[in-house]
Design a protein around this motif. Sequence first.
Motif, mmCIF file in Angstrom:
data_model
loop_
_atom_site.group_PDB
_atom_site.id
_atom_site.type_symbol
_atom_site.label_atom_id
_atom_site.label_comp_id
_atom_site.label_asym_id
_atom_site.label_seq_id
_atom_site.Cartn_x
_atom_site.Cartn_y
_atom_site.Cartn_z
ATOM 1 N N GLU A 150 12.732 11.461 33.883
ATOM 2 C CA GLU A 150 13.676 12.557 34.109
ATOM 3 C C GLU A 150 12.975 13.836 34.549
ATOM 4 O O GLU A 150 13.609 14.730 35.121
ATOM 5 C CB GLU A 150 14.488 12.836 32.836
ATOM 6 N N TYR A 151 11.674 13.960 34.246
ATOM 7 C CA TYR A 151 10.910 15.148 34.616
ATOM 8 C C TYR A 151 9.923 14.772 35.724
ATOM 9 O O TYR A 151 9.653 13.594 35.966
ATOM 10 C CB TYR A 151 10.145 15.711 33.417
ATOM 11 N N ASP A 152 9.367 15.780 36.380
ATOM 12 C CA ASP A 152 8.372 15.526 37.427
ATOM 13 C C ASP A 152 7.188 14.765 36.855
ATOM 14 O O ASP A 152 6.752 15.010 35.720
ATOM 15 C CB ASP A 152 7.884 16.848 38.022
ATOM 16 N N MET A 153 6.633 13.851 37.661
ATOM 17 C CA MET A 153 5.461 13.085 37.250
ATOM 18 C C MET A 153 4.194 13.810 37.694
ATOM 19 O O MET A 153 4.232 14.713 38.537
ATOM 20 C CB MET A 153 5.519 11.674 37.837
ATOM 21 N N GLU A 154 3.069 13.415 37.122
ATOM 22 C CA GLU A 154 1.768 13.982 37.470
ATOM 23 C C GLU A 154 0.989 12.948 38.275
ATOM 24 O O GLU A 154 0.619 11.895 37.751
ATOM 25 C CB GLU A 154 0.986 14.357 36.202
ATOM 26 N N GLU B 245 0.644 6.229 47.241
ATOM 27 C CA GLU B 245 1.713 5.807 48.145
ATOM 28 C C GLU B 245 2.934 5.469 47.309
ATOM 29 O O GLU B 245 2.805 4.894 46.222
ATOM 30 C CB GLU B 245 1.289 4.592 48.978
ATOM 31 N N LEU B 246 4.138 5.852 47.825
ATOM 32 C CA LEU B 246 5.383 5.624 47.102
ATOM 33 C C LEU B 246 6.325 4.774 47.949
ATOM 34 O O LEU B 246 6.283 4.819 49.194
ATOM 35 C CB LEU B 246 6.063 6.955 46.767
ATOM 36 N N SER B 247 7.169 4.036 47.259
ATOM 37 C CA SER B 247 8.164 3.225 47.974
ATOM 38 C C SER B 247 9.410 4.025 48.329
ATOM 39 O O SER B 247 10.143 3.649 49.249
ATOM 40 C CB SER B 247 8.545 2.012 47.126
ATOM 41 N N ARG B 248 9.659 5.130 47.625
ATOM 42 C CA ARG B 248 10.855 5.936 47.880
ATOM 43 C C ARG B 248 10.463 7.417 47.914
ATOM 44 O O ARG B 248 10.392 8.088 46.884
ATOM 45 C CB ARG B 248 11.905 5.700 46.787
ATOM 46 N N TYR B 249 10.236 7.918 49.111
ATOM 47 C CA TYR B 249 9.899 9.332 49.236
ATOM 48 C C TYR B 249 11.137 10.219 49.182
ATOM 49 O O TYR B 249 11.016 11.438 49.117
ATOM 50 C CB TYR B 249 9.154 9.586 50.552
ATOM 51 N N ASP B 250 12.341 9.576 49.236
ATOM 52 C CA ASP B 250 13.553 10.379 49.172
ATOM 53 C C ASP B 250 13.894 10.829 47.763
ATOM 54 O O ASP B 250 14.645 11.784 47.570
ATOM 55 C CB ASP B 250 14.725 9.590 49.758
ATOM 56 N N VAL B 251 13.356 10.152 46.742
ATOM 57 C CA VAL B 251 13.629 10.540 45.361
ATOM 58 C C VAL B 251 12.400 11.162 44.673
ATOM 59 O O VAL B 251 12.517 11.764 43.613
ATOM 60 C CB VAL B 251 14.122 9.330 44.538
ATOM 61 N N MET B 252 11.216 11.026 45.284
ATOM 62 C CA MET B 252 9.988 11.604 44.696
ATOM 63 C C MET B 252 8.991 11.843 45.814
ATOM 64 O O MET B 252 8.816 10.989 46.696
ATOM 65 C CB MET B 252 9.389 10.657 43.645
ATOM 66 N N ASN B 253 8.356 13.022 45.800
ATOM 67 C CA ASN B 253 7.350 13.276 46.824
ATOM 68 C C ASN B 253 5.970 12.854 46.339
ATOM 69 O O ASN B 253 5.803 12.378 45.201
ATOM 70 C CB ASN B 253 7.366 14.752 47.258
ATOM 71 N N LEU C 267 10.367 15.304 41.560
ATOM 72 C CA LEU C 267 11.617 14.589 41.775
ATOM 73 C C LEU C 267 12.508 15.343 42.751
ATOM 74 O O LEU C 267 12.602 16.577 42.699
ATOM 75 C CB LEU C 267 12.350 14.393 40.448
ATOM 76 N N GLN C 268 13.168 14.607 43.645
ATOM 77 C CA GLN C 268 14.165 15.164 44.558
ATOM 78 C C GLN C 268 15.532 14.930 43.911
ATOM 79 O O GLN C 268 16.191 13.923 44.145
ATOM 80 C CB GLN C 268 14.068 14.479 45.926
ATOM 81 N N ARG C 269 15.955 15.854 43.071
ATOM 82 C CA ARG C 269 17.090 15.626 42.175
ATOM 83 C C ARG C 269 18.415 15.434 42.911
ATOM 84 O O ARG C 269 19.328 14.780 42.390
ATOM 85 C CB ARG C 269 17.204 16.791 41.193
ATOM 86 N N ALA D 280 8.376 2.880 38.305
ATOM 87 C CA ALA D 280 9.083 3.855 37.471
ATOM 88 C C ALA D 280 10.557 3.856 37.828
ATOM 89 O O ALA D 280 10.925 3.695 39.006
ATOM 90 C CB ALA D 280 8.495 5.245 37.672
ATOM 91 N N ARG D 281 11.409 4.003 36.834
ATOM 92 C CA ARG D 281 12.845 4.130 37.071
ATOM 93 C C ARG D 281 13.213 5.594 36.855
ATOM 94 O O ARG D 281 13.059 6.139 35.768
ATOM 95 C CB ARG D 281 13.628 3.233 36.124
ATOM 96 N N VAL D 282 13.723 6.212 37.923
ATOM 97 C CA VAL D 282 13.978 7.646 37.936
ATOM 98 C C VAL D 282 15.462 7.906 37.731
ATOM 99 O O VAL D 282 16.313 7.283 38.393
ATOM 100 C CB VAL D 282 13.502 8.275 39.258
ATOM 101 N N TYR D 283 15.760 8.837 36.803
ATOM 102 C CA TYR D 283 17.141 9.199 36.486
ATOM 103 C C TYR D 283 17.316 10.709 36.622
ATOM 104 O O TYR D 283 16.347 11.471 36.510
ATOM 105 C CB TYR D 283 17.485 8.816 35.038
ATOM 106 N N PRO D 284 18.566 11.136 36.845
ATOM 107 C CA PRO D 284 18.823 12.585 36.750
ATOM 108 C C PRO D 284 18.570 13.040 35.316
ATOM 109 O O PRO D 284 18.732 12.253 34.375
ATOM 110 C CB PRO D 284 20.302 12.716 37.128
#
Length: 403
Positions: free
Chosen positions: A99-103, A118-126, A131-133, A165-169
């Motif tokens: 729920e919070y920004d990762m390091e 490298e990330l699989s989803r740059y639209d939800v995390m840079n 996080l791109q809330r 990681a599973r990202v939530y609002p």
Amino acid sequence: MRLSAVGLVLILGIILLASDFLQSRRAADKEILRNLQGKGSKKEEFQIKFQGEEEKTPVEIDVAEQQYSEEEIRELFGRVSEQMDRLILGKNKSLDRIEYDMELPTKAPDEPVEISWELSRYDVMNIRGELQRENLNEEGTLVELSAVFTYSGDKGEQAMYGCTARVYPRTFTAEEEKRNRLKAEIQEQEENNRTERKWKLPDKLLGKEVYYYKKMNSRGLILIAMAVLIGILLYALEIQNQGKEKEEKKRQMLLDYPEIVNKMTLFIGAGMTVKRAWEKVVEDYDRQKELLGKRYAYEEMKKVCHETKSGVTEAESYEKFGRRCDIQVYIRFGALLSQNLRKGTKGLTQILKQESLQAFEERKARAKRLGEEAGTKLLLPMFLMLAIVMVIVIVPAFLSVQI
């Protein structure tokens, strides 16, 4: 103490000289100690002399730090992987709910390892883990994180690291949710009235009538607390100063006691009465007061003269004198004079002579003790000076010695 300090500095100089000598001898063995891993490279200066030649050629050599072996590199990557499992979470408790920004660091802490992500989803995390809330949903979004560990000493040594990681609002409490709604509604109305010079806060929020209060500034409370604290400190300082003044008064009166007794002995031995001898001592003090300054014992003696002139009996005045001084020798002195007047004790002059001799012996012992105390107080400044000398001598020497 000065000789011991000089001796200590001399010993340190000998130790450093021996260290420099051993350092220079190390070149004869053609061996150089590298810095340990992570300590960085160093420079070594040598003078090279060819066989059969007298001239020496100065050469500066860059010596890299000790490199890890293949097994040590594998252990290094293992340690960094364990660090990442904890470090990347940031404020989050588990990868199952972010729920919070990762390091996402680019370098391993305290390890010679560089990290690229490298990330699989740059639209939800840079790439920094922020996080791109606006793109998050309540069901959660899976994001695969891949990292490449690169050993700084050999770019060809690499290892892979990955996690999901599973990202939530972010989940808000009821209080936080209410505060966010209030802020959003107020902000919306503020945006609709930006053309006006004065903007009136809405009378209703969330369908209810509201009242506004400015947040109280606590500076007044802080000043009150500071005033109380300062008052307490000043009171404590006053008590401390009174104690110091009382101690100084006692010390001064003890120093003056042998002289007072000696003068009384001389005057009484010359045929004066006790009262006249007492007045004579006070008169001598008044003449020398500008030179000597205020002396508490003599001031108390002046009070005795005033008391006797105002009708207080001589014997009672001497006893009060001893009680006011509140020092054992003065209490004994006042009692001795009072007893002489009341009972007519013979041999007062001899008793005062003995008291004078004893007082001078005590004064010499006190002066010796004060001298020892002064010497003890000088120990701290001397040790501080010794420490400064050691720093001045040792630090440049050790900075010039590269291990």
